[in-house]
Motif scaffolding. Structure first.
Motif, PDB file in Angstrom:
ATOM      1  N   GLU A 430       0.811  -1.214   0.000  1.00  0.00           N
ATOM      2  CA  GLU A 430       0.000   0.000   0.000  1.00  0.00           C
ATOM      3  C   GLU A 430       0.854   1.279   0.000  1.00  0.00           C
ATOM      4  O   GLU A 430       0.351   2.367  -0.275  1.00  0.00           O
ATOM      5  CB  GLU A 430      -0.951   0.014   1.213  1.00  0.00           C
ATOM      6  CG  GLU A 430      -0.254   0.043   2.575  1.00  0.00           C
ATOM      7  CD  GLU A 430       0.036  -1.353   3.120  1.00  0.00           C
ATOM      8  OE1 GLU A 430       0.244  -1.475   4.335  1.00  0.00           O
ATOM      9  OE2 GLU A 430       0.038  -2.320   2.308  1.00  0.00           O
ATOM     10  N   HIS A 431       2.157   1.139   0.274  1.00  0.00           N
ATOM     11  CA  HIS A 431       3.064   2.309   0.273  1.00  0.00           C
ATOM     12  C   HIS A 431       3.969   2.353  -0.956  1.00  0.00           C
ATOM     13  O   HIS A 431       4.807   3.237  -1.078  1.00  0.00           O
ATOM     14  CB  HIS A 431       3.949   2.297   1.536  1.00  0.00           C
ATOM     15  CG  HIS A 431       3.181   2.505   2.793  1.00  0.00           C
ATOM     16  ND1 HIS A 431       3.674   2.132   4.038  1.00  0.00           N
ATOM     17  CD2 HIS A 431       1.940   3.037   3.010  1.00  0.00           C
ATOM     18  CE1 HIS A 431       2.797   2.430   4.955  1.00  0.00           C
ATOM     19  NE2 HIS A 431       1.726   2.985   4.351  1.00  0.00           N
ATOM     20  N   ARG A 432       3.811   1.366  -1.835  1.00  0.00           N
ATOM     21  CA  ARG A 432       4.753   1.251  -2.961  1.00  0.00           C
ATOM     22  C   ARG A 432       4.752   2.488  -3.846  1.00  0.00           C
ATOM     23  O   ARG A 432       5.821   2.988  -4.229  1.00  0.00           O
ATOM     24  CB  ARG A 432       4.415   0.007  -3.795  1.00  0.00           C
ATOM     25  CG  ARG A 432       5.521  -0.357  -4.780  1.00  0.00           C
ATOM     26  CD  ARG A 432       5.235  -1.676  -5.453  1.00  0.00           C
ATOM     27  NE  ARG A 432       4.165  -1.559  -6.426  1.00  0.00           N
ATOM     28  CZ  ARG A 432       3.219  -2.467  -6.613  1.00  0.00           C
ATOM     29  NH1 ARG A 432       3.184  -3.558  -5.861  1.00  0.00           N
ATOM     30  NH2 ARG A 432       2.283  -2.300  -7.536  1.00  0.00           N
ATOM     31  N   GLU A 433       3.576   3.037  -4.156  1.00  0.00           N
ATOM     32  CA  GLU A 433       3.502   4.203  -5.030  1.00  0.00           C
ATOM     33  C   GLU A 433       4.173   5.420  -4.408  1.00  0.00           C
ATOM     34  O   GLU A 433       4.731   6.268  -5.100  1.00  0.00           O
ATOM     35  CB  GLU A 433       2.033   4.523  -5.353  1.00  0.00           C
ATOM     36  CG  GLU A 433       1.341   3.493  -6.207  1.00  0.00           C
ATOM     37  CD  GLU A 433       1.916   3.431  -7.613  1.00  0.00           C
ATOM     38  OE1 GLU A 433       2.327   4.485  -8.134  1.00  0.00           O
ATOM     39  OE2 GLU A 433       1.972   2.328  -8.189  1.00  0.00           O
ATOM     40  N   GLN A 434       4.124   5.534  -3.072  1.00  0.00           N
ATOM     41  CA  GLN A 434       4.685   6.700  -2.394  1.00  0.00           C
ATOM     42  C   GLN A 434       6.194   6.583  -2.162  1.00  0.00           C
ATOM     43  O   GLN A 434       6.900   7.590  -2.102  1.00  0.00           O
ATOM     44  CB  GLN A 434       4.001   6.916  -1.030  1.00  0.00           C
ATOM     45  CG  GLN A 434       2.536   7.319  -1.096  1.00  0.00           C
ATOM     46  CD  GLN A 434       1.627   6.146  -1.420  1.00  0.00           C
ATOM     47  OE1 GLN A 434       1.891   5.019  -0.994  1.00  0.00           O
ATOM     48  NE2 GLN A 434       0.576   6.397  -2.199  1.00  0.00           N
ATOM     49  N   GLU A 435       6.701   5.340  -2.043  1.00  0.00           N
ATOM     50  CA  GLU A 435       8.104   5.173  -1.621  1.00  0.00           C
ATOM     51  C   GLU A 435       9.035   4.669  -2.725  1.00  0.00           C
ATOM     52  O   GLU A 435      10.260   4.734  -2.575  1.00  0.00           O
ATOM     53  CB  GLU A 435       8.169   4.204  -0.427  1.00  0.00           C
ATOM     54  CG  GLU A 435       7.493   4.756   0.812  1.00  0.00           C
ATOM     55  CD  GLU A 435       7.790   3.907   2.035  1.00  0.00           C
ATOM     56  OE1 GLU A 435       8.788   3.157   2.027  1.00  0.00           O
ATOM     57  OE2 GLU A 435       7.011   3.983   3.007  1.00  0.00           O
ATOM     58  N   GLN A 437       9.989   4.344  -7.050  1.00  0.00           N
ATOM     59  CA  GLN A 437       9.741   4.550  -8.479  1.00  0.00           C
ATOM     60  C   GLN A 437      10.935   4.052  -9.286  1.00  0.00           C
ATOM     61  O   GLN A 437      12.092   4.206  -8.880  1.00  0.00           O
ATOM     62  CB  GLN A 437       9.414   6.000  -8.800  1.00  0.00           C
ATOM     63  CG  GLN A 437      10.406   7.027  -8.348  1.00  0.00           C
ATOM     64  CD  GLN A 437       9.868   8.426  -8.613  1.00  0.00           C
ATOM     65  OE1 GLN A 437       8.955   8.603  -9.410  1.00  0.00           O
ATOM     66  NE2 GLN A 437      10.420   9.421  -7.950  1.00  0.00           N
ATOM     67  N   ASP A 457      10.660  15.831  -6.260  1.00  0.00           N
ATOM     68  CA  ASP A 457       9.928  14.794  -6.980  1.00  0.00           C
ATOM     69  C   ASP A 457      10.446  13.395  -6.684  1.00  0.00           C
ATOM     70  O   ASP A 457       9.826  12.405  -7.088  1.00  0.00           O
ATOM     71  CB  ASP A 457      10.021  15.046  -8.490  1.00  0.00           C
ATOM     72  CG  ASP A 457       9.348  16.350  -8.883  1.00  0.00           C
ATOM     73  OD1 ASP A 457       8.220  16.575  -8.431  1.00  0.00           O
ATOM     74  OD2 ASP A 457       9.964  17.124  -9.625  1.00  0.00           O
ATOM     75  N   LYS A 459      11.548   9.973  -4.565  1.00  0.00           N
ATOM     76  CA  LYS A 459      10.930   9.180  -3.501  1.00  0.00           C
ATOM     77  C   LYS A 459      12.028   8.542  -2.654  1.00  0.00           C
ATOM     78  O   LYS A 459      13.209   8.792  -2.881  1.00  0.00           O
ATOM     79  CB  LYS A 459       9.992   8.151  -4.113  1.00  0.00           C
ATOM     80  CG  LYS A 459       8.837   8.816  -4.878  1.00  0.00           C
ATOM     81  CD  LYS A 459       7.844   7.814  -5.418  1.00  0.00           C
ATOM     82  CE  LYS A 459       6.719   8.549  -6.161  1.00  0.00           C
ATOM     83  NZ  LYS A 459       5.720   7.610  -6.721  1.00  0.00           N
ATOM     84  N   LYS A 460      11.624   7.745  -1.687  1.00  0.00           N
ATOM     85  CA  LYS A 460      12.631   7.163  -0.799  1.00  0.00           C
ATOM     86  C   LYS A 460      13.557   6.224  -1.562  1.00  0.00           C
ATOM     87  O   LYS A 460      14.768   6.256  -1.393  1.00  0.00           O
ATOM     88  CB  LYS A 460      11.955   6.419   0.356  1.00  0.00           C
ATOM     89  CG  LYS A 460      12.942   5.949   1.424  1.00  0.00           C
ATOM     90  CD  LYS A 460      12.227   5.385   2.625  1.00  0.00           C
ATOM     91  CE  LYS A 460      13.212   5.004   3.722  1.00  0.00           C
ATOM     92  NZ  LYS A 460      13.852   6.192   4.318  1.00  0.00           N
TER      93      LYS A 460
END
Length: 504
Positions: A430-435, A437, A457, A459-460
């Motif tokens: 559920e966090h893949r899109e936020q953390e 790319q 822009d 991500k982690k």
């Protein structure tokens, strides 16, 4: 009649000259100085005014002016300026180009302890013994000024043909290799090496003192550098070919030896040497063909040598060794585990840069030197997953696992690198899109633009995939040197601007 055309300029220059000299009244010699400066403005008034009194210093001063003149003919206004000065007139009775060539040849002969050599060169002017002592003293003075000395050597070598330089080398008292190892003049070095090759010396047989740690000066520098590279790679390749091919029982030992001995760079260096020799213009066609033939023969032998090493490696990764290979510490699936810290601070970001299809020699000789201007690099060599095609090798690298372990959170087989990378980085789905790319630079315009150019822009976890030489490398029809020139151009013009705009 002489002054009238320059009257306005003369008045301006005269005022400046009076400020320099503190003179209120100018004499005829001063007028000659001003007129000469007007005709040759690159030579300063200060320099022209400070005419040395001693013969050696004056000759050095005269040679400095000659080097600054745009043409090689004796300048009439210069002769008028130095008229009646205590210096042998024979220096001014020959073309300045001949004087420069003589100075170069005389310096070479004295350095090589062969003063008689200049007497045997029919293309040089003749000077009396007193004048020769004067020339030697003047050259000693000029050597203290590095810029002037370099200009003298460069201008002389522009005037001298390789045949003339070879003639000079032939009258020195040392062997050709000794001359080449002792001289700091690129023209003398080139002539010495070319004579030796023409007399049957093989490229790999030259003493390393001839081409290592050589700081050469003069117009023939580029030719010397090209020949130095050819000699160096020939000796390196031959030293390995003359030894028994080592056999390895462990992948790590093979990889470390392969890298430490620079085995991987020699084929590219041979290719670059051949390309460089082909482009030489001043060496005779027959000599060029001789050198190229020797390099091509070494390249063929080197490929046979590499094939034997490939067979050794193949034995270490096939048959009963396959399972050990897939779990070996130097297998590429171990890279992320080794490189990634156990804990990453919240404010930190991680960037993975993948260069598709990059040869190891391209990395060492082309890509790494350019990246070092931007990043601190620590490296370790791994072997790719097999087969090494992109869809398997790249995904295995990102997943940190071989294909049999490519499973999603539900345990189902998948080759989606986003899902597999998130699993490796322990990112909840559920966090893949936020953390996370992954940007595939070579595949779509949208992919290139998706990450954006600002740090905000990012991500982690960010994986940037650049196409250095992926599929098209298999269809390349030119040599290895031109391939790497193309890779360098791609890196400089396309990849680096994008990379440095994304990663601070």
């Amino acid at each position: 009649n002489i002054v009238a055309p320059y009257l306005g300029t003369l008045a301006t220059v005269a005022k400046r000259f009076q400020q320099i000299t503190k003179k209120t009244v100018l004499n005829s010699h001063d007028l000659k100085t001003l007129l000469f400066h007007i005709s040759q403005p690159e030579i300063s008034l200060e320099f022209l005014h400070n005419i040395p009194k001693s013969p050696a210093h004056f000759l050095a001063w005269y040679l400095q002016i000659v080097l600054m003149l745009p043409n090689d003919n004796t300048n009439r206004s210069l002769l008028e300026l130095i008229d009646n000065l205590p210096i042998p007139s024979e220096f001014f009775e020959i073309p300045t180009s001949d004087l420069i060539c003589f100075a170069y040849a005389y310096h070479t002969a004295m350095t090589m302890l062969a003063p008689q050599a200049v007497d045997r060169l029919l293309w040089l002017p003749r000077f009396k013994s007193d004048s020769l002592h004067l020339i030697q003293s003047a050259l000693t003075l000029l050597q203290d000024d590095k810029i002037t000395w370099t200009n003298l050597l460069t201008k002389a070598e522009k005037l001298l043909t390789l045949e003339q330089l070879s003639d000079l080398v032939g009258h020195l008292t040392f062997t050709n290799e000794e001359v080449a190892s002792r001289t700091d003049l690129s023209g003398i070095w080139v002539a010495s090496v070319c004579i030796a090759i023409e007399q049957g010396k093989k490229l790999e047989e030259f003493d390393p003192n001839v081409y290592t740690n050589r700081t050469l000066q003069g117009h023939y520098y580029d030719i010397a550098r090209t020949l130095q590279q050819a000699l160096a790679v020939s000796q390196k390749v031959d030293s390995h070919l003359s030894e028994k091919i080592p056999a390895f029982n462990d992948i790590s030992n093979l990889l470390d030896w392969y890298r430490f001995q620079s085995i991987h760079t020699q084929e590219l260096k041979l290719s670059s040497a051949i390309r460089g020799i082909i482009n030489l213009k001043k060496i005779s066609g027959q000599l060029l063909e001789n050198i190229i033939e020797q390099l091509n023969n070494l390249r063929l032998q080197w490929r046979d040598f590499l094939n034997c090493l490939d067979e050794n490696l193949a034995n270490l990764v096939t048959g009963n060794n396959w399972s050990k290979f897939c779990t070996h510490p130097r297998h590429s699936t171990q890279f992320i585990s080794n490189a990634l810290p156990y804990q990453i601070p919240k404010e930190s970001r991680v960037w993975f840069l993948i260069f598709d299809g990059m040869r190891l020699d391209s990395w060492d000789l082309i890509i790494r030197p350019l990246l070092e201007d931007y990043f601190e690099i620590n490296e370790k060599l791994y072997l790719t997953s097999l087969p090494s095609i992109t869809d398997i090798a790249r995904v295995a690298l990102i997943a940190g696992a071989t294909p049999d372990k490519w499973k999603n959170a539900s345990g189902l087989i998948t080759s989606n690198h986003n899902i597999l990378a998130a699993k490796k980085f322990k990112i909840p789905s559920e966090h893949r899109e936020q953390e996370l790319q992954i940007i595939v630079r070579s595949e779509t315009i949208e992919g290139q633009l998706r990450l954006g150019l600002g740090e905000e822009d990012a991500k982690k976890y960010n994986i940037l995939i650049y196409n250095v030489s992926d599929d098209w490398i298999h269809n390349w029809r030119d040599d290895l040197a031109s391939l790497n020139n193309f890779i360098q151009k791609t890196l400089v013009e396309s990849i680096l601007p994008d990379l440095t705009s994304r990663v601070n």
